[in-house]
Design a protein around this motif. Sequence first.
Motif, PDB file in Angstrom:
ATOM      1  N   PHE A   1      35.207  50.822  36.701  1.00 49.86           N
ATOM      2  CA  PHE A   1      35.519  50.294  35.372  1.00 49.86           C
ATOM      3  C   PHE A   1      35.011  51.291  34.335  1.00 49.86           C
ATOM      4  CE2 PHE A   1      34.692  46.487  38.075  1.00 49.86           C
ATOM      5  CZ  PHE A   1      36.018  46.155  38.249  1.00 49.86           C
TER       6      PHE A   1
ATOM      7  N   LEU B   1      32.686  50.249  31.259  1.00 49.94           N
ATOM      8  CA  LEU B   1      31.471  49.489  31.536  1.00 49.94           C
ATOM      9  C   LEU B   1      30.427  50.463  32.059  1.00 49.94           C
ATOM     10  CD1 LEU B   1      32.854  46.272  33.262  1.00 49.94           C
ATOM     11  CD2 LEU B   1      32.477  46.716  30.860  1.00 49.94           C
ATOM     12  N   SER B   2      29.154  50.118  31.834  1.00 45.33           N
ATOM     13  CA  SER B   2      28.100  51.032  32.275  1.00 45.33           C
ATOM     14  C   SER B   2      28.000  51.008  33.800  1.00 45.33           C
ATOM     15  CB  SER B   2      26.774  50.640  31.647  1.00 45.33           C
ATOM     16  OG  SER B   2      26.342  49.425  32.206  1.00 45.33           O
TER      17      SER B   2
ATOM     18  N   GLU C   1      25.512  50.343  35.538  1.00 46.17           N
ATOM     19  CA  GLU C   1      24.832  49.132  35.959  1.00 46.17           C
ATOM     20  C   GLU C   1      25.792  47.942  35.992  1.00 46.17           C
ATOM     21  OE1 GLU C   1      20.956  48.916  34.157  1.00 46.17           O
ATOM     22  OE2 GLU C   1      21.199  46.754  34.066  1.00 46.17           O
ATOM     23  N   GLU C   2      26.611  47.833  34.951  1.00 47.53           N
ATOM     24  CA  GLU C   2      27.545  46.708  34.908  1.00 47.53           C
ATOM     25  C   GLU C   2      28.589  46.802  36.009  1.00 47.53           C
ATOM     26  OE1 GLU C   2      28.022  44.755  30.658  1.00 47.53           O
ATOM     27  OE2 GLU C   2      28.622  46.831  30.710  1.00 47.53           O
TER      28      GLU C   2
ATOM     29  N   LEU D   1      29.169  43.866  38.673  1.00 48.64           N
ATOM     30  CA  LEU D   1      30.479  43.291  38.973  1.00 48.64           C
ATOM     31  C   LEU D   1      30.769  43.295  40.462  1.00 48.64           C
ATOM     32  CD1 LEU D   1      32.566  44.276  35.957  1.00 48.64           C
ATOM     33  CD2 LEU D   1      32.831  42.158  37.214  1.00 48.64           C
TER      34      LEU D   1
ATOM     35  N   PHE E   1      29.816  40.131  42.013  1.00 48.90           N
ATOM     36  CA  PHE E   1      30.364  39.037  41.189  1.00 48.90           C
ATOM     37  C   PHE E   1      30.301  37.683  41.888  1.00 48.90           C
ATOM     38  CE2 PHE E   1      33.792  36.557  39.256  1.00 48.90           C
ATOM     39  CZ  PHE E   1      33.385  36.631  37.947  1.00 48.90           C
TER      40      PHE E   1
ATOM     41  N   LYS F   1      22.851  53.893  32.414  1.00 50.63           N
ATOM     42  CA  LYS F   1      23.279  53.387  31.107  1.00 50.63           C
ATOM     43  C   LYS F   1      24.581  54.007  30.614  1.00 50.63           C
ATOM     44  CE  LYS F   1      18.843  51.897  30.305  1.00 50.63           C
ATOM     45  NZ  LYS F   1      17.714  52.472  30.997  1.00 50.63           N
TER      46      LYS F   1
ATOM     47  N   HIS G   1      28.572  55.084  30.518  1.00 47.33           N
ATOM     48  CA  HIS G   1      29.855  54.465  30.874  1.00 47.33           C
ATOM     49  C   HIS G   1      30.338  55.087  32.182  1.00 47.33           C
ATOM     50  CE1 HIS G   1      31.351  52.720  26.858  1.00 47.33           C
ATOM     51  NE2 HIS G   1      30.044  52.671  26.929  1.00 47.33           N
TER      52      HIS G   1
ATOM     53  N   ARG H   1      28.902  35.625  32.544  1.00 47.11           N
ATOM     54  CA  ARG H   1      29.576  36.077  33.742  1.00 47.11           C
ATOM     55  C   ARG H   1      31.092  36.119  33.516  1.00 47.11           C
ATOM     56  NH1 ARG H   1      29.680  35.234  39.597  1.00 47.11           N
ATOM     57  NH2 ARG H   1      31.384  33.780  39.815  1.00 47.11           N
TER      58      ARG H   1
ATOM     59  N   ARG I   1      32.055  39.145  31.557  1.00 52.94           N
ATOM     60  CA  ARG I   1      32.041  40.347  32.380  1.00 52.94           C
ATOM     61  C   ARG I   1      33.294  40.405  33.250  1.00 52.94           C
ATOM     62  NH1 ARG I   1      27.369  39.768  35.261  1.00 52.94           N
ATOM     63  NH2 ARG I   1      26.106  40.011  33.409  1.00 52.94           N
ATOM     64  N   ALA I   2      33.695  39.242  33.761  1.00 59.53           N
ATOM     65  CA  ALA I   2      34.923  39.210  34.564  1.00 59.53           C
ATOM     66  C   ALA I   2      36.114  39.628  33.718  1.00 59.53           C
ATOM     67  CB  ALA I   2      35.138  37.802  35.126  1.00 59.53           C
TER      68      ALA I   2
ATOM     69  N   GLU J   1      36.110  41.564  31.123  1.00 54.27           N
ATOM     70  CA  GLU J   1      36.077  43.005  30.858  1.00 54.27           C
ATOM     71  C   GLU J   1      36.511  43.809  32.067  1.00 54.27           C
ATOM     72  OE1 GLU J   1      33.512  44.366  27.343  1.00 54.27           O
ATOM     73  OE2 GLU J   1      32.172  43.519  28.831  1.00 54.27           O
ATOM     74  N   SER J   2      36.160  43.317  33.257  1.00 49.94           N
ATOM     75  CA  SER J   2      36.580  44.054  34.453  1.00 49.94           C
ATOM     76  C   SER J   2      38.098  44.002  34.595  1.00 49.94           C
ATOM     77  CB  SER J   2      35.897  43.486  35.682  1.00 49.94           C
ATOM     78  OG  SER J   2      36.473  42.263  36.059  1.00 49.94           O
TER      79      SER J   2
ATOM     80  N   ARG K   1      28.798  46.884  23.135  1.00 49.43           N
ATOM     81  CA  ARG K   1      28.208  45.954  24.082  1.00 49.43           C
ATOM     82  C   ARG K   1      27.472  46.671  25.210  1.00 49.43           C
ATOM     83  NH1 ARG K   1      30.844  42.593  28.712  1.00 49.43           N
ATOM     84  NH2 ARG K   1      28.898  41.674  29.341  1.00 49.43           N
ATOM     85  N   VAL K   2      28.161  47.646  25.800  1.00 50.46           N
ATOM     86  CA  VAL K   2      27.628  48.282  26.996  1.00 50.46           C
ATOM     87  C   VAL K   2      26.268  48.905  26.729  1.00 50.46           C
ATOM     88  CG1 VAL K   2      27.980  50.115  28.631  1.00 50.46           C
ATOM     89  CG2 VAL K   2      29.886  48.683  27.944  1.00 50.46           C
ATOM     90  N   GLY K   3      26.244  49.748  25.685  1.00 56.16           N
ATOM     91  CA  GLY K   3      25.008  50.445  25.393  1.00 56.16           C
ATOM     92  C   GLY K   3      23.870  49.491  25.130  1.00 56.16           C
TER      93      GLY K   3
ATOM     94  N   ARG L   1      23.415  46.341  25.898  1.00 57.71           N
ATOM     95  CA  ARG L   1      22.948  45.559  27.046  1.00 57.71           C
ATOM     96  C   ARG L   1      21.935  46.327  27.874  1.00 57.71           C
ATOM     97  NH1 ARG L   1      25.537  41.184  29.103  1.00 57.71           N
ATOM     98  NH2 ARG L   1      25.130  41.629  31.265  1.00 57.71           N
ATOM     99  N   SER L   2      22.263  47.597  28.107  1.00 58.20           N
ATOM    100  CA  SER L   2      21.392  48.372  28.975  1.00 58.20           C
ATOM    101  C   SER L   2      20.082  48.700  28.273  1.00 58.20           C
ATOM    102  CB  SER L   2      22.094  49.655  29.392  1.00 58.20           C
ATOM    103  OG  SER L   2      23.378  49.343  29.854  1.00 58.20           O
TER     104      SER L   2
ATOM    105  N   LYS M   1      17.119  46.161  28.221  1.00 56.77           N
ATOM    106  CA  LYS M   1      16.267  46.006  29.398  1.00 56.77           C
ATOM    107  C   LYS M   1      14.993  46.830  29.293  1.00 56.77           C
ATOM    108  CE  LYS M   1      18.466  44.072  33.266  1.00 56.77           C
ATOM    109  NZ  LYS M   1      18.844  44.235  34.667  1.00 56.77           N
ATOM    110  N   GLU M   2      15.052  47.882  28.508  1.00 52.90           N
ATOM    111  CA  GLU M   2      13.915  48.793  28.462  1.00 52.90           C
ATOM    112  C   GLU M   2      12.687  48.135  27.826  1.00 52.90           C
ATOM    113  OE1 GLU M   2      15.776  53.233  28.474  1.00 52.90           O
ATOM    114  OE2 GLU M   2      15.469  52.243  26.569  1.00 52.90           O
TER     115      GLU M   2
END
Lengths: 240, 407
Positions: free
Chosen positions: A93, A96-97, A99-100, A104, A107, A134, A136, B274, B277-278, B280-281, B398-400, B402-403, B406-407
């Motif tokens: 993907f 998406l990062s 990690e993501e 997935l 899932f 982190k 993409h 969840r 995320r689905a 987006e996939s 979003r992506v950036g 989210r990650s 966590k830090e």
Amino acid sequence: MSAEPILELRNVHSGYGTIKALKGVSLKVYPGEVVAIIGANGAGKSTTLMTICGIIAAEKGEVLYDGKKINKVSPEKLPIKGLCQVPEGRRIFPRLSVEENLILGAFHRKDQEGINKDIEYMYSLFPILGERCKQHGGTLSGGEQQMLAIARALMTQPKVLLLDEPSLGLAPIIIQQIFDIIKDINEKNGTTILLVEQNANLALQAATRGYVLETGEITLEDKADALLHNPEIRKAYLGE
Amino acid sequence: MIQEFKKIWKQYAIGMLWLLGLLWPLLGIHPDGTLTFQKTFTVWLYILAGTLVCLFVYVANQGGQLRFITTPVDGVKKSISLFVKPFPRWVWFVVIFVLAVIYPQITGRYATDVAINVLLYICLGLGLNVVVGLAGMLDLGYIAFYGVGAYTYAVLNVTYGVGFWFCLPLAAVFATIAGCIVGYPTLRMRGDYLAIVTLGFGEIVRIVLNNWMELTNGPNGILGVKPVSILIPVFENGFSFEIFWVKKLQFFYYFALALAILVIIGVHRLNYSRIGRAWESIREDETAAELMGVNTFIYKLLAYAMGAFFAGLAGAFFAARMRFVSPESFTFLESAMVLCMVVLGGMGSIPGIMLGVVALIALPEVLRDFESYRMLIFGATMIIMMLFRPAGLIPAQRVGKRSEEKE
């Protein structure tokens, strides 16, 4: 080797509309094996994997997984059963990062702790992914993307992993690295692997058994070593 | 500087000549058949002068000649961001919320009316964002669900006398059902084909509304829709409830604000779940998502239904505010408008879409003084926007984020 195959194809026909890509493919994969399907472009290698996963419907014949027919099982249910494919051309993907992408892969799993643990395990298996967690997915190099695709599939905790041309478009040194990891996964986790490859030499070196696919039909089946030393195979696929 | 200018002057000249050619039929041909050139030329000269100045500033900036201006501006920017940083995000939410609450008290009726429009379109835009921005399906008939919501309330209220609060969930449910009805057969299609089918659906809904005389009163629309009502406890003569009709625009504004806030929270929660995320996939790679165990059909249908749900809610509010519905409010142009808001603001980004809505609703209002030129300026602004910020006003991050969290 146990007697019952974990994955079996019985006289499978499939194709794209009027174009018939598979004309009666039968093959067996036993638990713990690494099986390679080799063949030229258009032989139907990718179609075989897509038919197993149900993305392309089999017109005739049976696909059996763990002794049960899975022809009519929709593709998204297969990872739950432990059958996962790393598709051709990686298909991670891109926006998406890393990690993501891995999340997935998990899932269908609900155990958050197990997922986190597995992500850490993937980072230890592929340290480069940990460094890039982190970023993409689309910004990774080809080899890293292939690693991500494999890691993503491993996140589903597969019993059988289908790999579609993991060497596609990669430099020889990276290919070696990826095949080492494939062997590793097979030996350490006991994951059964069905590998589709154009690079016959590499695939047969990694595999225990091999099938040769030609225009939609299995023409040869043997131990990988035997295939590797078969003069016909050497002539047709290894360029000798 | 001259070197840089040399590179672009040719394209610029061609562009200006092309503009002249375009302007002349617009301004030079008169209804009585006479042809003039004077007016075209003066307007063109104004534009030429304006763009030339912009071009010089641009070239000078590229060449670094404007450093004496940009450096202090950057300094100011930096000090502002330094000043802003210590405040956590919730402070800004509170500030925006307080501003939104006192807004109708400090502005007039007209401004409140525009603000209500903005709030309803925020709901629509965020709903469409679920479909387009998250699940990646181009929907050109989105306004149909808005229409279904609005007509649900109007018909139930006028014909059967059902109250607003009972109709509100019904409107959302009906819109969701409509979403599923279109979604079920069409979601097997991808990309362009889906866009065309949704476009067709939007038109079907409009034409049905236009022709089903018994139910919708056709092109005349439905008049006399009751406004929102609330029950107020009254303590005279014992205890009883009294119906209070929210006819005043100021009060209605608060209801719209509440709706918008609910939708924003809802979409935000969906986005980071969840399910999000689905979605987006699926947007990224449908086949890969399927191979990873995402039930693409169900999730696509869910995206469609959720989008329709929010549109249905907004539709009921629309009917209650206008107290009149007609098919004319639900044309393709409206669908395109909402889509523009989403794309202009930044697909998948909630603050971006809010800004996009404000820009697209408020800008034409501000430009009202320019009368006939306002749509022209509006169009030009959009083209320029897309050239310079293709990912939208506030691109989705979003992506950036989210990650980093966590830090």
